[in-house]
Design a protein around this motif. Structure first.
Motif, PDB file in Angstrom:
ATOM      1  N   THR A   1      11.885   7.224 -13.504  1.00 19.86           N
ATOM      2  CA  THR A   1      12.656   6.014 -13.218  1.00 19.86           C
ATOM      3  C   THR A   1      12.315   5.465 -11.843  1.00 19.86           C
ATOM      4  OG1 THR A   1      14.478   6.793 -14.621  1.00 19.86           O
ATOM      5  CG2 THR A   1      14.985   5.058 -13.021  1.00 19.86           C
ATOM      6  N   ARG A   2      12.103   6.370 -10.889  1.00 19.03           N
ATOM      7  CA  ARG A   2      11.698   5.932  -9.549  1.00 19.03           C
ATOM      8  C   ARG A   2      10.332   5.259  -9.603  1.00 19.03           C
ATOM      9  NH1 ARG A   2      11.953  10.631  -5.307  1.00 19.03           N
ATOM     10  NH2 ARG A   2      11.383   8.867  -3.959  1.00 19.03           N
ATOM     11  N   ILE A   3       9.423   5.807 -10.405  1.00 19.55           N
ATOM     12  CA  ILE A   3       8.104   5.180 -10.566  1.00 19.55           C
ATOM     13  C   ILE A   3       8.258   3.776 -11.145  1.00 19.55           C
ATOM     14  CG2 ILE A   3       5.930   5.254 -11.856  1.00 19.55           C
ATOM     15  CD1 ILE A   3       6.012   8.278 -11.656  1.00 19.55           C
ATOM     16  N   ILE A   4       9.108   3.638 -12.157  1.00 19.22           N
ATOM     17  CA  ILE A   4       9.323   2.339 -12.802  1.00 19.22           C
ATOM     18  C   ILE A   4       9.902   1.337 -11.809  1.00 19.22           C
ATOM     19  CG2 ILE A   4      10.667   1.147 -14.575  1.00 19.22           C
ATOM     20  CD1 ILE A   4      10.484   3.812 -16.200  1.00 19.22           C
ATOM     21  N   THR A   5      10.870   1.799 -11.002  1.00 24.11           N
ATOM     22  CA  THR A   5      11.477   0.918 -10.003  1.00 24.11           C
ATOM     23  C   THR A   5      10.441   0.437  -8.992  1.00 24.11           C
ATOM     24  OG1 THR A   5      13.606   2.063 -10.210  1.00 24.11           O
ATOM     25  CG2 THR A   5      13.251   0.755  -8.221  1.00 24.11           C
ATOM     26  N   LEU A   6       9.602   1.375  -8.535  1.00 22.47           N
ATOM     27  CA  LEU A   6       8.557   1.012  -7.571  1.00 22.47           C
ATOM     28  C   LEU A   6       7.540   0.052  -8.180  1.00 22.47           C
ATOM     29  CD1 LEU A   6       7.897   4.397  -5.733  1.00 22.47           C
ATOM     30  CD2 LEU A   6       8.683   2.274  -4.674  1.00 22.47           C
ATOM     31  N   THR A   7       7.116   0.341  -9.403  1.00 29.56           N
ATOM     32  CA  THR A   7       6.118  -0.531 -10.045  1.00 29.56           C
ATOM     33  C   THR A   7       6.706  -1.909 -10.332  1.00 29.56           C
ATOM     34  OG1 THR A   7       6.697   0.459 -12.188  1.00 29.56           O
ATOM     35  CG2 THR A   7       4.773   1.333 -11.060  1.00 29.56           C
ATOM     36  N   ASP A   8       7.996  -1.969 -10.642  1.00 28.92           N
ATOM     37  CA  ASP A   8       8.636  -3.274 -10.832  1.00 28.92           C
ATOM     38  C   ASP A   8       8.607  -4.074  -9.536  1.00 28.92           C
ATOM     39  OD1 ASP A   8       9.160  -2.703 -13.458  1.00 28.92           O
ATOM     40  OD2 ASP A   8      11.298  -2.299 -13.194  1.00 28.92           O
ATOM     41  N   ARG A   9       8.869  -3.401  -8.421  1.00 29.09           N
ATOM     42  CA  ARG A   9       8.842  -4.075  -7.123  1.00 29.09           C
ATOM     43  C   ARG A   9       7.423  -4.510  -6.762  1.00 29.09           C
ATOM     44  NH1 ARG A   9      11.415  -0.005  -3.099  1.00 29.09           N
ATOM     45  NH2 ARG A   9      10.770  -1.617  -1.605  1.00 29.09           N
ATOM     46  N   VAL A  10       6.438  -3.653  -7.083  1.00 31.57           N
ATOM     47  CA  VAL A  10       5.047  -4.006  -6.817  1.00 31.57           C
ATOM     48  C   VAL A  10       4.640  -5.213  -7.652  1.00 31.57           C
ATOM     49  CG1 VAL A  10       2.657  -3.254  -7.101  1.00 31.57           C
ATOM     50  CG2 VAL A  10       4.340  -1.707  -6.099  1.00 31.57           C
TER      51      VAL A  10
ATOM     52  N   GLU B   1       0.821  -1.210   0.000  1.00 33.83           N
ATOM     53  CA  GLU B   1       0.000   0.000   0.000  1.00 33.83           C
ATOM     54  C   GLU B   1       0.855   1.260   0.000  1.00 33.83           C
ATOM     55  OE1 GLU B   1      -0.421  -2.622   1.937  1.00 33.83           O
ATOM     56  OE2 GLU B   1      -2.256  -3.416   1.032  1.00 33.83           O
ATOM     57  N   THR B   2       1.917   1.287   0.829  1.00 30.70           N
ATOM     58  CA  THR B   2       2.772   2.480   0.877  1.00 30.70           C
ATOM     59  C   THR B   2       3.522   2.685  -0.433  1.00 30.70           C
ATOM     60  OG1 THR B   2       4.590   1.192   1.875  1.00 30.70           O
ATOM     61  CG2 THR B   2       3.083   2.325   3.373  1.00 30.70           C
ATOM     62  N   MET B   3       3.893   1.593  -1.079  1.00 28.56           N
ATOM     63  CA  MET B   3       4.569   1.715  -2.371  1.00 28.56           C
ATOM     64  C   MET B   3       3.636   2.293  -3.427  1.00 28.56           C
ATOM     65  SD  MET B   3       6.725  -1.854  -2.234  1.00 28.56           S
ATOM     66  CE  MET B   3       7.419  -1.737  -3.869  1.00 28.56           C
ATOM     67  N   LEU B   4       2.383   1.885  -3.396  1.00 27.85           N
ATOM     68  CA  LEU B   4       1.411   2.415  -4.352  1.00 27.85           C
ATOM     69  C   LEU B   4       1.143   3.894  -4.089  1.00 27.85           C
ATOM     70  CD1 LEU B   4      -1.124  -0.561  -4.502  1.00 27.85           C
ATOM     71  CD2 LEU B   4       0.503   0.131  -6.260  1.00 27.85           C
ATOM     72  N   LEU B   5       1.127   4.290  -2.819  1.00 29.73           N
ATOM     73  CA  LEU B   5       0.964   5.705  -2.483  1.00 29.73           C
ATOM     74  C   LEU B   5       2.149   6.522  -2.976  1.00 29.73           C
ATOM     75  CD1 LEU B   5      -0.499   5.476   1.147  1.00 29.73           C
ATOM     76  CD2 LEU B   5      -1.691   6.228  -0.911  1.00 29.73           C
ATOM     77  N   LYS B   6       3.348   5.946  -2.870  1.00 31.67           N
ATOM     78  CA  LYS B   6       4.534   6.639  -3.375  1.00 31.67           C
ATOM     79  C   LYS B   6       4.457   6.828  -4.886  1.00 31.67           C
ATOM     80  CE  LYS B   6       8.043   5.488   0.090  1.00 31.67           C
ATOM     81  NZ  LYS B   6       9.367   4.842   0.320  1.00 31.67           N
ATOM     82  N   VAL B   7       3.948   5.824  -5.572  1.00 33.50           N
ATOM     83  CA  VAL B   7       3.788   5.939  -7.028  1.00 33.50           C
ATOM     84  C   VAL B   7       2.845   7.087  -7.355  1.00 33.50           C
ATOM     85  CG1 VAL B   7       2.848   4.821  -9.082  1.00 33.50           C
ATOM     86  CG2 VAL B   7       4.314   3.524  -7.537  1.00 33.50           C
ATOM     87  N   ALA B   8       1.733   7.190  -6.631  1.00 30.89           N
ATOM     88  CA  ALA B   8       0.774   8.273  -6.868  1.00 30.89           C
ATOM     89  C   ALA B   8       1.410   9.632  -6.601  1.00 30.89           C
ATOM     90  CB  ALA B   8      -0.460   8.076  -5.991  1.00 30.89           C
TER      91      ALA B   8
END
Length: 293
Positions: free
Chosen positions: A245-254, A157-164
């Motif tokens: 790139t940070r978004i891509i890294t987070l979405t890859d982890r998600v 959930e926190t990772m998805l919030l960071k993406v937003a």
């Protein structure tokens, strides 16, 4: 003093492993020492080994059948939160080891004789269920560790919030860049939402990292732009690329986390139905033995 976590395979110092090994050894020794009673009754035909129709065959078959029925109750025990009949970890450990011991009991029960009949079907289904169980044990012992390392102390959930939050930051940065960049970014964000880039179908989740993620494609296209940018716009472009790139890294982890979760669930779609198919074939096996033989 640190308390070490023990897996279901190590429950109570391998209590059920020892029980299963003892039962298997006892069954093998009984099978090896068996002598048919007909030998002492002067029957003209003496079957040389304890097939299913002998007293030992019936005993081994009964034990195997009772084990199969008992093993089916693990799902009920896992959902009986107020139950005091042993811990879920203990039940699961017994499920793994006693379920594996079925290979020995069932093989000795049929005296290693197979054919194109309901009896061999029951045996084959049992082996398939046990095999899928091995995969389930591997998944549940291995993947939680990978999931913990992948999340690095965060939650899904926190990772998805960071993406937003990063998407909003990217929109602000793009305001200082040409319209084509704004269009590229907004399209990527919209496509991600429409295509459920962080979720999607089970097949999509099992694939893990999405190499065609809209934000990844947009970032790569933005890297090729900038020939007509001002110095200030080039700086904004670099910041925007960094945030994308940070978004891509987070979405890859998600997506990797979703893949682990999907793999931990998908085997149940096979293991549970196959278990009920095994139970049905077992009932047919027993009925055919007692009513048609």
């Amino acid at each position: 003093m640190n308390r070490h976590h023990h897996s279901v395979l190590e429950f109570k110092q391998g209590r059920y492993f020892k029980v299963a090994v003892f039962l298997c050894i006892l069954a093998i020794l009984s099978y090896g020492w068996y002598e048919p009673l007909t030998k002492y009754l002067n029957f003209p035909f003496v079957y040389p080994k304890p097939y299913g129709g002998t007293w030992l065959g019936y005993t081994l078959g009964t034990i195997a059948a009772l084990l199969i029925v008992w093993l089916m109750f693990l799902g009920i025990r896992k959902r009986s939160y107020s139950s005091s009949i042993g811990s879920v970890q203990g039940w699961t450990s017994a499920h793994v080891y006693l379920g594996t011991s079925l290979i020995v009991f069932a093989s000795l029960h049929c005296a290693f004789e197979f054919g194109w009949n309901i009896h061999t079907l029951a045996y084959a289904l049992m082996m398939i269920v046990i095999g899928s169980g091995f995969f389930g044990v591997f998944v549940y012992l291995r993947y939680p560790e990978h999931m913990t390392a992948n999340l690095a102390g965060e939650t899904l959930e926190t990772m998805l919030l960071k993406v937003a939050d990063l998407e909003r930051k990217c929109k602000k940065l793009a305001l200082d860049l040409p319209d084509e960049v704004n269009t590229l970014l907004l399209t990527a964000i919209d496509d991600s939402a429409k295509r459920s880039a962080l979720g999607g179908s089970l097949r999509r989740q099992l694939k893990g990292v999405d190499q065609k993620h809209p934000m990844r494609i947009a970032r790569d296209r933005l890297l090729k732009m900038g020939s007509n940018f001002t110095v200030n716009q080039v700086m904004m472009q670099e910041q925007l690329i960094a945030e994308m790139t940070r978004i891509i890294t987070l979405t890859d982890r998600v997506r990797l986390d979703l893949r682990f979760r999907a793999l931990m669930q998908v085997w149940l779609y096979f293991h549970v139905p196959l278990s009920f198919a095994l139970l049905a074939s077992l009932i047919a096996h027993i009925i055919s033995v007692f009513y048609f033989w």
